[in-house]
Design a protein around this motif. Sequence first.
Motif, PDB file in Angstrom:
ATOM      1  N   SER A 108       2.325  -6.484   3.919  1.00 54.54           N
ATOM      2  CA  SER A 108       1.892  -6.852   5.272  1.00 54.54           C
ATOM      3  C   SER A 108       2.948  -7.737   5.896  1.00 54.54           C
ATOM      4  N   GLY A 154      -5.421  -5.508   9.707  1.00 55.15           N
ATOM      5  CA  GLY A 154      -5.769  -5.440   8.293  1.00 55.15           C
ATOM      6  C   GLY A 154      -5.456  -4.090   7.657  1.00 55.15           C
ATOM      7  N   SER A 166      -2.954  -2.614   6.341  1.00 53.93           N
ATOM      8  CA  SER A 166      -2.067  -2.403   5.183  1.00 53.93           C
ATOM      9  C   SER A 166      -2.843  -2.024   3.926  1.00 53.93           C
TER      10      SER A 166
END
Length: 405
Positions: free
Chosen positions: A41, A151, A153
């Motif tokens: 991320s 979110g 990833s």
Amino acid sequence: MGLIVQKFGGSSVANTERIQNVARIVTDTYAKGNNVIVVVSAQGDTTDDFIEKAAEVNENPSKREMDVLLSAGEQISMSLLAMAIEKLGFPVKSLTGWQAGFLTDSNYGMARIRRINNERIENELGKKNIVIVAGFQGLNRYDDITTLGRGGSDTSAVALAAAFHADLCQIYTDVDGVDTADPRLVKNARKLDEISYDEMLELATLGAQVLHNRSVEMAKKYGINLEVVSSLERKPGTWVKEVTDVEKMLIKGVARDNDVARISIIGLEDKPGIAFRIFSILAAKKINVDIILQSIGRDGTKDISFTVSRSHKDAAVAVLEEIKKSLGAHDIVCEDNISKISVVGAGMQSNPGVASKMFEALTDANINIQMISTSEIKISVLIDIADSERAVVAIHDAFMVDYIK
Ligand code: ASP
Ligand code: MG
């Protein structure tokens, strides 16, 4: 020996020291003879910072350009991690989402993965490289950059695990796994050893921040061996799998979601077709509705209340105001000082009394319930946001008393 996908979230790669720590975890896994695909991320708050920066130059930028910007965060992480791994003397290659073969639909900012072209990664693994892939991004059929939603990833990692038939998909975070409640709210929250896909999906959707809900959906669909584990301490995390030993724990978690607004339409005519009109127009505007409650009003009228996420509140009120007259409604009221508290556990399917135990905990804490909704494995209540922390603690204590040492 096998193929392992390891995903590291933003806090796990937030600074140089943490990147070096991740490099050690990855190379240790590789040194044991595994093929390793790593998903990263953006570092720390990078994505939030980018969103702020964008707003400074244009308060309403196109979604396409937003995705071009946001995808850059993951590229910083992937290259820095690759450099840290090079420094440890291991063969490594970082790839953007599109180099790694992620093809998505064109829903900028919320794209879905259509397919992964395995070729490039297979090639790199064949050359014994550790492969690092930028999470949360892909390319649509016009060769434009897309992102998978905040979110996302996690979903990139699980998708790779599915595409490459990985033996294991590990999601590394800054907490010790999936907890029975947010440890920042509940002191005696404890780590779960295991949780079922269905329970995890409910928790992820209900506000627990550990996993992107689409990643859990995908893990369930492909039966991915999923582990949520700490990147800061080397100890066992939480296994997410098909079935768990439900006998052990009735409730797996208590979740809180403050991203809720309640809209009430007061004094509707009590006749067929009203609910259909309201919710079809909301659906046409792509406004997602959560809890719905219809109740009897005064003088033969009815009231309908429902919840939406706060970002949809204004749009929902606006469309309802437009049709208010034709619905014959007296009033439209919107409130967002509310919170949704949920308990989740497959055990409630075969054990009566879960709802009453939850309501008892709220009663003892003198907290008023405004709305209730249930599914097979969850119960949610809406309460005043001012009570939300107390509510989570009270409910958690009531259910977990037997498990907390
Ligand atoms: N960097 C993206 C976000 O902050 C994606 C992710 O972290 O999974 O939402
Ligand atoms: Mg995350």
